[in-house]
Design an enzyme around this catalytic site. Structure first.
Site, PDB file in Angstrom:
ATOM      1  N   TYR A  19      17.682  30.852   5.784  1.00 11.11           N
ATOM      2  CA  TYR A  19      16.461  31.412   6.371  1.00 11.11           C
ATOM      3  C   TYR A  19      16.599  31.591   7.878  1.00 11.11           C
ATOM      4  O   TYR A  19      17.067  30.686   8.585  1.00 11.11           O
ATOM      5  CB  TYR A  19      15.271  30.489   6.113  1.00 11.11           C
ATOM      6  CG  TYR A  19      14.707  30.575   4.717  1.00 11.11           C
ATOM      7  CD1 TYR A  19      14.341  31.802   4.157  1.00 11.11           C
ATOM      8  CD2 TYR A  19      14.505  29.420   3.966  1.00 11.11           C
ATOM      9  CE1 TYR A  19      13.802  31.863   2.874  1.00 11.11           C
ATOM     10  CE2 TYR A  19      13.963  29.471   2.701  1.00 11.11           C
ATOM     11  CZ  TYR A  19      13.617  30.700   2.148  1.00 11.11           C
ATOM     12  OH  TYR A  19      13.085  30.755   0.901  1.00 11.11           O
TER      13      TYR A  19
ATOM     14  N   LYS B  95       0.849  -1.206   0.000  1.00 12.58           N
ATOM     15  CA  LYS B  95       0.000   0.000   0.000  1.00 12.58           C
ATOM     16  C   LYS B  95       0.878   1.246   0.000  1.00 12.58           C
ATOM     17  O   LYS B  95       2.088   1.161   0.268  1.00 12.58           O
ATOM     18  CB  LYS B  95      -0.908  -0.024   1.229  1.00 12.58           C
ATOM     19  CG  LYS B  95      -0.159  -0.004   2.562  1.00 12.58           C
ATOM     20  CD  LYS B  95      -1.081  -0.312   3.734  1.00 12.58           C
ATOM     21  CE  LYS B  95      -0.291  -0.335   5.038  1.00 12.58           C
ATOM     22  NZ  LYS B  95      -1.136  -0.771   6.175  1.00 12.58           N
TER      23      LYS B  95
HETATM   24  C1  LIG Z   1      -0.525  -1.835   6.766  1.00 13.42           C
HETATM   25  C2  LIG Z   1      -1.200  -3.099   7.111  1.00 13.42           C
HETATM   26  C3  LIG Z   1      -0.466  -4.286   7.268  1.00 13.42           C
HETATM   27  C4  LIG Z   1       1.055  -4.317   7.227  1.00 13.42           C
HETATM   28  O1  LIG Z   1       1.555  -3.745   8.417  1.00 13.42           O
HETATM   29  P1  LIG Z   1       3.117  -3.728   8.771  1.00 13.42           P
HETATM   30  O2  LIG Z   1       3.160  -3.290  10.180  1.00 13.42           O
HETATM   31  O3  LIG Z   1       3.738  -2.726   7.853  1.00 13.42           O
HETATM   32  O4  LIG Z   1       3.635  -5.092   8.542  1.00 13.42           O
HETATM   33  C5  LIG Z   1      -1.158  -5.455   7.478  1.00 13.42           C
HETATM   34  N1  LIG Z   1      -2.509  -5.457   7.567  1.00 13.42           N
HETATM   35  C6  LIG Z   1      -3.243  -4.328   7.467  1.00 13.42           C
HETATM   36  C7  LIG Z   1      -4.725  -4.397   7.597  1.00 13.42           C
HETATM   37  C8  LIG Z   1      -2.617  -3.109   7.251  1.00 13.42           C
HETATM   38  O5  LIG Z   1      -3.341  -2.000   7.151  1.00 13.42           O
END
Ligand SMILES: *Cc1c(COP(=O)(O)O)cnc(C)c1O
Length: 378
Positions: A270, A43
């Site tokens: 800055y 994702k």
């Molecule tokens: C993001 C996510 C994961 C993976 O999580 P990690 O901590 O990066 O391994 C697994 N399941 C769901 C539902 C997530 O949203």
């Protein structure tokens, strides 16, 4: 320090994503979750590192499927040529039902109303596989058990929607001494024992990276590792990635745009937020908060140049960041520096930036901006 570092002559800042390190970390997940299928989580464009490139490589390594958050991310994987199963974890919005069928995406389902909307919106020969998501303690997207059972019953006779499994998400698995994870596993098991659930042949999933690495009882039929694949420890700061046998994946480089000689006591940048005490040479790197290099790193972080850890001085600008290279005459216009990664004996890792920014490794890599070119090595 030379163009041999990678990138092109015209690149001001770029990432080198080491796909062989991703494969190493993936194999670690496979080994830890032996007996369970592994569906890498890609994702947010593969935690910022490139979902299509990473998925394509892990597909070649035998990954069983991939997890994304949104329908759009699933479509992007399909358009990038990924043919493995893909599941949308954060749900779909009204109007997206047929996209799931058209792009052959599975989805998590956590509302009875969504189950009904999905069945009625699909056309006669549309097919969608779903994983019913129940809440076992996260209180985020899962439904209560009664609603989960109702979803299974509602989909019982649908030939368009197939229930493929049950899923849930761990809330506290990153803390190895937190007893909540065991309770979540117990609640998940209890749901799987429900007569309506037991009647199906299902492939169930609970574990994220922390579950894969620290909680074998959470593995079930398939696991969803994310951060560990990208070289981040889910147990940060208690257990670092190297201690967990994970390899760093990211090198973030930037090129020197200008060398600014500074007499003592002449202030810089800055807010005149830095004033050298001695005659100095300042290298302005072509990277800034517009690239995701946080403004809060000004006067705090170090970068690697000429094989040494050199201080970022003054405020980080949108497109430029100053580094004190007074003792490193080798650093010139066109030289490169590592904001993340290592060169010779010196390194800066994502855990160091996470500590400085009071966050977790996830946010460090996800925040690297779209303006930073992604190059793939390994
Ligand atoms: C993001 C996510 C994961 C993976 O999580 P990690 O901590 O990066 O391994 C697994 N399941 C769901 C539902 C997530 O949203």
């Amino acid at each position: 320090m030379t163009e041999a570092d990678g990138g092109t002559h015209s690149s001001r800042t770029w990432l080198e994503v080491d796909l062989s390190a991703v494969v190493h970390n993936y194999r670690r997940a496979v080994e830890l979750a032996s007996g369970s299928a592994v569906w890498p989580v890609v994702k947010a464009d593969g935690y910022g590192l490139g979902a299509v490139e990473i998925s394509s490589r892990l597909a070649a390594e035998g990954a069983d499927g991939f997890c994304v958050a949104t329908v759009e991310e699933g479509i992007a994987l399909r358009q990038g040529g990924v043919t493995q199963p893909v599941v949308v974890m954060a749900g779909f919005f009204p109007g997206q039902e047929r996209l799931l069928a058209r792009w052959n995406l599975h989805t998590f389902l956590f509302r009875l109303s969504d189950a009904k909307r999905l069945t009625s919106a699909l056309a006669e020969d549309d097919r969608v596989g779903v994983f019913v998501k129940v809440d076992t303690g996260m209180a985020r997207l899962g439904c209560v058990f009664e609603e989960g059972v109702a979803i299974l019953e509602a989909l019982e006779n649908s030939n368009r929607v197939t229930v493929m499994g049950i899923t849930s998400h761990l809330a506290c698995a990153d803390a190895l001494d937190n007893p909540e994870t065991r309770r979540q596993v117990d609640r998940f098991r209890r749901f799987l024992q429900h007569p309506v659930v037991k009647g199906h042949r299902l492939r169930n999933s609970l574990a994220n990276s922390a579950g894969v690495m620290g909680w074998p009882e959470s593995h079930f039929d398939w696991v969803r590792p994310g951060i560990m694949l990208y070289g981040g420890s889910p147990f940060f700061p208690d257990l670092l990635a190297a201690e967990a046998g994970l390899k760093p994946v990211v090198t973030w480089r930037s090129r020197v745009v200008q060398i600014q000689p500074m007499p003592p006591l002449m202030p810089l940048g800055y807010g005149h937020a830095f004033t050298p005490k001695r005659p100095s040479r300042i290298a302005w790197l072509g990277v800034g908060y517009g690239d995701g290099y946080s403004r809060r790193l000004g006067n705090r972080a170090r970068v690697v140049a000429d094989g040494a850890r050199l201080p970022v001085v003054g405020r980080v600008c949108m497109d430029l960041t100053a580094v004190d290279v007074t003792d490193h005459p080798e650093v010139r216009v066109g030289s490169t520096a590592c904001l993340l990664g290592s060169e010779r004996m010196a390194s800066v890792d994502i855990e160091e930036l996470a500590l400085l920014l009071d966050t977790i490794p996830y946010e460090i890599i996800c925040d690297i901006g779209g303006r930073v070119e992604r190059h793939y090595v390994g």
